[in-house]
Design a protein around this motif. Sequence first.
Motif, PDB file in Angstrom:
ATOM      1  N   ARG A 275       0.889  -1.179  -0.066  1.00  0.00           N
ATOM      2  CA  ARG A 275      -0.136   0.120   0.018  1.00  0.00           C
ATOM      3  C   ARG A 275       0.889   1.245  -0.070  1.00  0.00           C
ATOM      4  NH1 ARG A 275      -5.000  -1.991  -0.682  1.00  0.00           N
ATOM      5  NH2 ARG A 275      -5.364  -4.025   0.425  1.00  0.00           N
ATOM      6  N   ARG A 276       0.255   2.325  -0.583  1.00  0.00           N
ATOM      7  CA  ARG A 276       0.980   3.540  -0.434  1.00  0.00           C
ATOM      8  C   ARG A 276       0.367   4.212   0.797  1.00  0.00           C
ATOM      9  NH1 ARG A 276       0.532   8.937  -3.467  1.00  0.00           N
ATOM     10  NH2 ARG A 276      -1.439   8.085  -4.194  1.00  0.00           N
ATOM     11  N   VAL A 277       1.166   4.850   1.773  1.00  0.00           N
ATOM     12  CA  VAL A 277       0.817   5.446   3.147  1.00  0.00           C
ATOM     13  C   VAL A 277       1.418   6.665   3.201  1.00  0.00           C
ATOM     14  CG1 VAL A 277       0.152   3.246   3.919  1.00  0.00           C
ATOM     15  CG2 VAL A 277       2.421   4.014   4.301  1.00  0.00           C
ATOM     16  N   GLU A 278       0.872   7.563   4.248  1.00  0.00           N
ATOM     17  CA  GLU A 278       1.620   8.695   4.560  1.00  0.00           C
ATOM     18  C   GLU A 278       1.792   8.512   6.083  1.00  0.00           C
ATOM     19  OE1 GLU A 278       1.296  13.464   4.188  1.00  0.00           O
ATOM     20  OE2 GLU A 278      -0.409  12.487   4.759  1.00  0.00           O
ATOM     21  N   VAL A 279       3.197   8.451   6.465  1.00  0.00           N
ATOM     22  CA  VAL A 279       3.496   8.420   7.652  1.00  0.00           C
ATOM     23  C   VAL A 279       4.369   9.720   8.390  1.00  0.00           C
ATOM     24  CG1 VAL A 279       5.395   7.359   9.531  1.00  0.00           C
ATOM     25  CG2 VAL A 279       4.252   6.087   7.488  1.00  0.00           C
ATOM     26  N   MET A 280       3.764  10.361   9.539  1.00  0.00           N
ATOM     27  CA  MET A 280       4.329  11.501   9.961  1.00  0.00           C
ATOM     28  C   MET A 280       5.365  11.257  10.718  1.00  0.00           C
ATOM     29  SD  MET A 280       2.528  14.025   8.434  1.00  0.00           S
ATOM     30  CE  MET A 280       2.876  15.287   9.323  1.00  0.00           C
ATOM     31  N   THR A 281       6.389  11.975  10.491  1.00  0.00           N
ATOM     32  CA  THR A 281       7.806  11.748  11.297  1.00  0.00           C
ATOM     33  C   THR A 281       8.099  12.838  12.399  1.00  0.00           C
ATOM     34  OG1 THR A 281       8.480  10.252   9.633  1.00  0.00           O
ATOM     35  CG2 THR A 281      10.258  11.160  11.481  1.00  0.00           C
ATOM     36  N   ARG A 282       8.285  12.625  13.560  1.00  0.00           N
ATOM     37  CA  ARG A 282       8.407  13.736  14.394  1.00  0.00           C
ATOM     38  C   ARG A 282       9.757  13.636  15.143  1.00  0.00           C
ATOM     39  NH1 ARG A 282       3.861  14.245  18.202  1.00  0.00           N
ATOM     40  NH2 ARG A 282       2.815  15.471  16.473  1.00  0.00           N
ATOM     41  N   GLU A 283      10.527  14.466  14.858  1.00  0.00           N
ATOM     42  CA  GLU A 283      11.918  14.197  15.382  1.00  0.00           C
ATOM     43  C   GLU A 283      12.198  14.980  16.873  1.00  0.00           C
ATOM     44  OE1 GLU A 283      14.864  15.229  12.497  1.00  0.00           O
ATOM     45  OE2 GLU A 283      13.581  14.297  10.928  1.00  0.00           O
ATOM     46  N   ILE A 284      12.495  14.353  17.848  1.00  0.00           N
ATOM     47  CA  ILE A 284      12.114  15.080  19.033  1.00  0.00           C
ATOM     48  C   ILE A 284      13.873  15.002  19.597  1.00  0.00           C
ATOM     49  CG2 ILE A 284      11.674  14.681  21.537  1.00  0.00           C
ATOM     50  CD1 ILE A 284       9.241  13.136  20.429  1.00  0.00           C
ATOM     51  N   HIS A 285      14.129  16.396  19.831  1.00  0.00           N
ATOM     52  CA  HIS A 285      15.638  16.739  20.434  1.00  0.00           C
ATOM     53  C   HIS A 285      15.350  17.207  22.001  1.00  0.00           C
ATOM     54  CE1 HIS A 285      17.319  16.200  16.440  1.00  0.00           C
ATOM     55  NE2 HIS A 285      16.364  16.690  16.164  1.00  0.00           N
ATOM     56  N   GLU A 286      15.789  16.336  22.777  1.00  0.00           N
ATOM     57  CA  GLU A 286      15.789  16.887  24.260  1.00  0.00           C
ATOM     58  C   GLU A 286      17.211  17.122  24.951  1.00  0.00           C
ATOM     59  OE1 GLU A 286      11.811  14.859  26.029  1.00  0.00           O
ATOM     60  OE2 GLU A 286      13.217  13.308  25.479  1.00  0.00           O
ATOM     61  N   ARG A 287      17.344  17.922  25.781  1.00  0.00           N
ATOM     62  CA  ARG A 287      18.450  18.225  26.244  1.00  0.00           C
ATOM     63  C   ARG A 287      19.059  16.882  27.069  1.00  0.00           C
ATOM     64  NH1 ARG A 287      19.437  23.808  29.261  1.00  0.00           N
ATOM     65  NH2 ARG A 287      19.544  24.466  27.445  1.00  0.00           N
ATOM     66  N   HIS A 288      20.258  16.605  26.891  1.00  0.00           N
ATOM     67  CA  HIS A 288      20.715  15.676  27.603  1.00  0.00           C
ATOM     68  C   HIS A 288      20.323  14.160  27.297  1.00  0.00           C
ATOM     69  CE1 HIS A 288      22.768  18.526  30.003  1.00  0.00           C
ATOM     70  NE2 HIS A 288      21.736  19.105  30.561  1.00  0.00           N
TER      71      HIS A 288
END
Length: 106
Positions: free
Chosen positions: A64-77
């Motif tokens: 299937r063709r799908v859309e995936v949202m990617t959330r890149e999370i950058h946290e201190r330490h």
Amino acid sequence: MYEHGNEYIGTVYVLPETRCFELRTTVHGEAHLVHGTISQQLAARFLEGAPDHIDPSQLSLQPRRVEVMTREIHERHRAPRKVYCLSRLFDFEPQSQGSPAPAMAG
């Protein structure tokens, strides 16, 4: 935090009870596994009795063709991490309808 959407073509497996998915695809010629949660709007379509119901067992029968949202999370330490959310299914025909109906969130 940075968020963007990507389209993939691959085999998608869905567990509607837990709102989780697994997508087996290829990225730059390499096998790739993407897993995460399903958006609330799309998860509602997997429920029995929904007007535009999607049978989760039918999804994995073909790529299937799908859309995936990617959330890149950058946290201190902490090391950066990515969180994935399945937000849309393209070109999916429910068995009860004869015309293609894209499944989308939002």
